[in-house]
Design a protein around this motif. Structure first.
Motif, PDB file in Angstrom:
ATOM      1  N   GLU A 210      75.322  35.325  61.239  1.00  0.00           N
ATOM      2  CA  GLU A 210      74.592  35.113  59.984  1.00  0.00           C
ATOM      3  C   GLU A 210      74.471  33.632  59.705  1.00  0.00           C
ATOM      4  O   GLU A 210      75.454  32.892  59.701  1.00  0.00           O
ATOM      5  N   ARG A 211      73.262  33.181  59.538  1.00  0.00           N
ATOM      6  CA  ARG A 211      73.012  31.757  59.289  1.00  0.00           C
ATOM      7  C   ARG A 211      73.247  31.396  57.823  1.00  0.00           C
ATOM      8  O   ARG A 211      72.976  32.191  56.925  1.00  0.00           O
ATOM      9  N   VAL A 212      73.730  30.176  57.641  1.00  0.00           N
ATOM     10  CA  VAL A 212      73.839  29.645  56.287  1.00  0.00           C
ATOM     11  C   VAL A 212      72.435  29.287  55.822  1.00  0.00           C
ATOM     12  O   VAL A 212      71.676  28.635  56.551  1.00  0.00           O
ATOM     13  N   LYS A 213      72.071  29.754  54.657  1.00  0.00           N
ATOM     14  CA  LYS A 213      70.720  29.517  54.160  1.00  0.00           C
ATOM     15  C   LYS A 213      70.469  28.021  53.980  1.00  0.00           C
ATOM     16  O   LYS A 213      71.239  27.317  53.341  1.00  0.00           O
ATOM     17  N   ARG A 214      69.378  27.542  54.599  1.00  0.00           N
ATOM     18  CA  ARG A 214      69.077  26.115  54.531  1.00  0.00           C
ATOM     19  C   ARG A 214      67.897  25.880  53.592  1.00  0.00           C
ATOM     20  O   ARG A 214      66.771  25.664  54.015  1.00  0.00           O
ATOM     21  N   SER A 215      68.144  25.996  52.305  1.00  0.00           N
ATOM     22  CA  SER A 215      67.110  25.713  51.308  1.00  0.00           C
ATOM     23  C   SER A 215      67.772  25.026  50.113  1.00  0.00           C
ATOM     24  O   SER A 215      68.994  25.090  49.938  1.00  0.00           O
ATOM     25  N   LEU A 216      66.941  24.364  49.308  1.00  0.00           N
ATOM     26  CA  LEU A 216      67.446  23.611  48.160  1.00  0.00           C
ATOM     27  C   LEU A 216      66.804  24.100  46.875  1.00  0.00           C
ATOM     28  O   LEU A 216      65.744  24.718  46.883  1.00  0.00           O
ATOM     29  N   SER A 217      67.472  23.791  45.783  1.00  0.00           N
ATOM     30  CA  SER A 217      66.924  24.142  44.472  1.00  0.00           C
ATOM     31  C   SER A 217      65.776  23.196  44.137  1.00  0.00           C
ATOM     32  O   SER A 217      65.611  22.135  44.761  1.00  0.00           O
ATOM     33  N   GLU A 336      73.156  12.683  52.209  1.00  0.00           N
ATOM     34  CA  GLU A 336      74.556  12.348  51.912  1.00  0.00           C
ATOM     35  C   GLU A 336      74.638  11.407  50.718  1.00  0.00           C
ATOM     36  O   GLU A 336      75.541  11.518  49.879  1.00  0.00           O
ATOM     37  N   GLU A 337      73.670  10.488  50.632  1.00  0.00           N
ATOM     38  CA  GLU A 337      73.633   9.557  49.500  1.00  0.00           C
ATOM     39  C   GLU A 337      73.374  10.303  48.190  1.00  0.00           C
ATOM     40  O   GLU A 337      73.943   9.961  47.140  1.00  0.00           O
ATOM     41  N   LEU A 338      72.525  11.351  48.259  1.00  0.00           N
ATOM     42  CA  LEU A 338      72.205  12.151  47.070  1.00  0.00           C
ATOM     43  C   LEU A 338      73.224  13.270  46.831  1.00  0.00           C
ATOM     44  O   LEU A 338      73.094  14.027  45.866  1.00  0.00           O
ATOM     45  N   ASN A 339      74.206  13.349  47.721  1.00  0.00           N
ATOM     46  CA  ASN A 339      75.266  14.364  47.602  1.00  0.00           C
ATOM     47  C   ASN A 339      74.692  15.784  47.557  1.00  0.00           C
ATOM     48  O   ASN A 339      75.089  16.615  46.734  1.00  0.00           O
ATOM     49  N   LEU A 340      73.760  16.067  48.480  1.00  0.00           N
ATOM     50  CA  LEU A 340      73.145  17.392  48.538  1.00  0.00           C
ATOM     51  C   LEU A 340      74.124  18.404  49.149  1.00  0.00           C
ATOM     52  O   LEU A 340      74.985  18.041  49.955  1.00  0.00           O
ATOM     53  N   PRO A 341      73.994  19.679  48.803  1.00  0.00           N
ATOM     54  CA  PRO A 341      74.949  20.698  49.280  1.00  0.00           C
ATOM     55  C   PRO A 341      74.798  21.054  50.764  1.00  0.00           C
ATOM     56  O   PRO A 341      75.685  21.660  51.343  1.00  0.00           O
ATOM     57  N   ILE A 342      73.652  20.730  51.378  1.00  0.00           N
ATOM     58  CA  ILE A 342      73.438  21.019  52.796  1.00  0.00           C
ATOM     59  C   ILE A 342      72.874  19.787  53.490  1.00  0.00           C
ATOM     60  O   ILE A 342      72.383  18.863  52.833  1.00  0.00           O
ATOM     61  N   THR A 343      72.940  19.765  54.808  1.00  0.00           N
ATOM     62  CA  THR A 343      72.394  18.657  55.588  1.00  0.00           C
ATOM     63  C   THR A 343      70.879  18.636  55.448  1.00  0.00           C
ATOM     64  O   THR A 343      70.206  19.652  55.652  1.00  0.00           O
ATOM     65  N   LEU A 344      70.344  17.485  55.088  1.00  0.00           N
ATOM     66  CA  LEU A 344      68.909  17.353  54.855  1.00  0.00           C
ATOM     67  C   LEU A 344      68.166  17.112  56.169  1.00  0.00           C
ATOM     68  O   LEU A 344      68.466  16.172  56.906  1.00  0.00           O
ATOM     69  N   THR A 345      67.189  17.976  56.472  1.00  0.00           N
ATOM     70  CA  THR A 345      66.331  17.843  57.653  1.00  0.00           C
ATOM     71  C   THR A 345      64.919  18.286  57.285  1.00  0.00           C
ATOM     72  O   THR A 345      64.693  18.830  56.200  1.00  0.00           O
TER      73      THR A 345
END
Length: 352
Positions: A210-217, A336-345
């Motif tokens: 099961e993949r970790v959902k890679r989406s943002l609010s 990382e600078e914005l302290n996002l909950p997932i890796t930004l790509t």
């Protein structure tokens, strides 16, 4: 009508590697005719008294299969000609038999498929098939086997071997789905019967984690879109992220290939590079502004990823890989600078 046909190790001819060719020998009415089987064997691995291959011979299974298949073909051909009461000689029997289609191995079909995909410009899928091909070669040492040799036991052993390579569950799943697709192709081309299909019992579906959902609010997306930087090297990744988001999750490789011809009456119309599917989406004002910002009249492309210099498919693929690697590296730093909950790509922009 006295006739015999068998496979012999032809001692009268020695190849440069010291081996003797295996030959079809047909004897009829006291006359002998020989025809090469296309393979050779070191004499120390051939039992000349029994006229058989020794069990300790390298590629024993492969050579035994070729010998058995050819002997069976000749036997069937002799029975057929006799039943039809046709007159034939040793020479005509060999000619009849040589017109049959040579059975293709797993190696043959993989190589044919890799070349076909390359010729069609489907480089992504071609590399995926080639990856499985190389993986199977490392696992089994050779692929001079038939598809009937790929049974559930073979698949389980291959899975165990892949796990020892410490591959991710989803990567193993991709390997098996690609192998399954090649096996399906073998059935279509009548290289193996459908009854031999090993994937009825061996289910590929269990090779998926099961993949970790890679989406943002929406709030996080807004923080990314309003991110300020005077560094152009950091600005370009953000703009590519934004364009992907504004254009319904367009893939990076499709962005790279966009030209002015893809803009028709305020809509972006293009064919997906991966599937060939026609995509039509309206261009919002933000997307149009990004195109205006980066499009250079001297370049045929809307964004500075590809240029006229990149002519061949390999040049284009290498350039795209190089740019997306840098883009994703810088997006990760921004995330990382914005302290996002997932890796930004760029993938995140496609699924948010």
């Amino acid at each position: 009508m006295n006739i015999t046909a068998n496979i012999v190790c032809y001692k009268s001819k020695t190849l440069s590697n010291g081996e003797h060719p295996l030959m079809i020998r047909v004897c009829k009415d006291g006359k002998k005719k020989y025809k090469s089987l296309g393979v050779s064997v070191n004499p120390k691995f051939w039992n000349f008294e029994k006229n058989t291959l020794k069990p300790n011979s390298p590629n024993y299974e492969y050579l035994s299969r070729i010998i058995a298949d050819k002997a069976s073909e000749l036997s069937e051909e002799i029975v057929k000609l006799k039943s039809e009461r046709k007159d034939f000689t040793a020479s005509t029997l060999l000619e009849e038999n040589s017109q049959r289609v040579k059975p293709r191995t797993v190696n043959d079909l993989f190589c044919e498929q890799i070349k076909r995909l390359q010729d069609e410009g489907r480089r992504g899928y071609m590399l995926s098939v080639k990856q499985v091909y190389n993986s199977l070669l490392m696992f089994n040492k050779h692929l001079d086997i038939y598809f009937t040799d790929i049974d559930t036991s073979f698949l389980r052993k291959y899975e165990t071997w892949l796990r020892k390579q410490e591959l991710a569950e989803n990567t193993i799943g991709i390997r098996f789905r690609t192998l399954r697709a090649i096996y399906n192709l073998a059935i279509e081309q009548n290289l193996v019967k459908a009854e031999s299909y090993p994937f009825k019992k061996y289910k590929v579906s269990h090779l998926q984690e099961e993949r970790v959902k890679r989406s943002l609010s929406k709030e996080d997306i807004e923080r990314i879109l309003t991110y300020k930087s005077t560094n152009n090297y950091m600005r370009f990744p953000i703009d590519i992220f934004a364009f992907t988001y504004y254009c319904g999750g367009i893939n990076f490789i499709d962005i790279a290939h966009l030209t002015q011809a893809n803009i028709i009456e305020g809509r972006l119309i293009y064919k997906r590079h991966k599937t060939g599917k026609l995509i039509k989406i309206p261009l919002c004002q933000q997307a149009l502004e990004l195109i205006k910002k980066y499009h250079c009249q001297e370049s045929p492309y809307l964004f500075p990823i590809l240029s006229g210099f990149h002519e061949t498919e390999i040049q284009k693929a290498n350039r795209i890989h190089k740019v997306i690697t840098k883009v994703n590296k810088r997006l990760k730093e921004i995330g990382e600078e914005l302290n996002l909950p997932i890796t930004l790509t760029t993938y995140v922009a496609r699924h948010s």
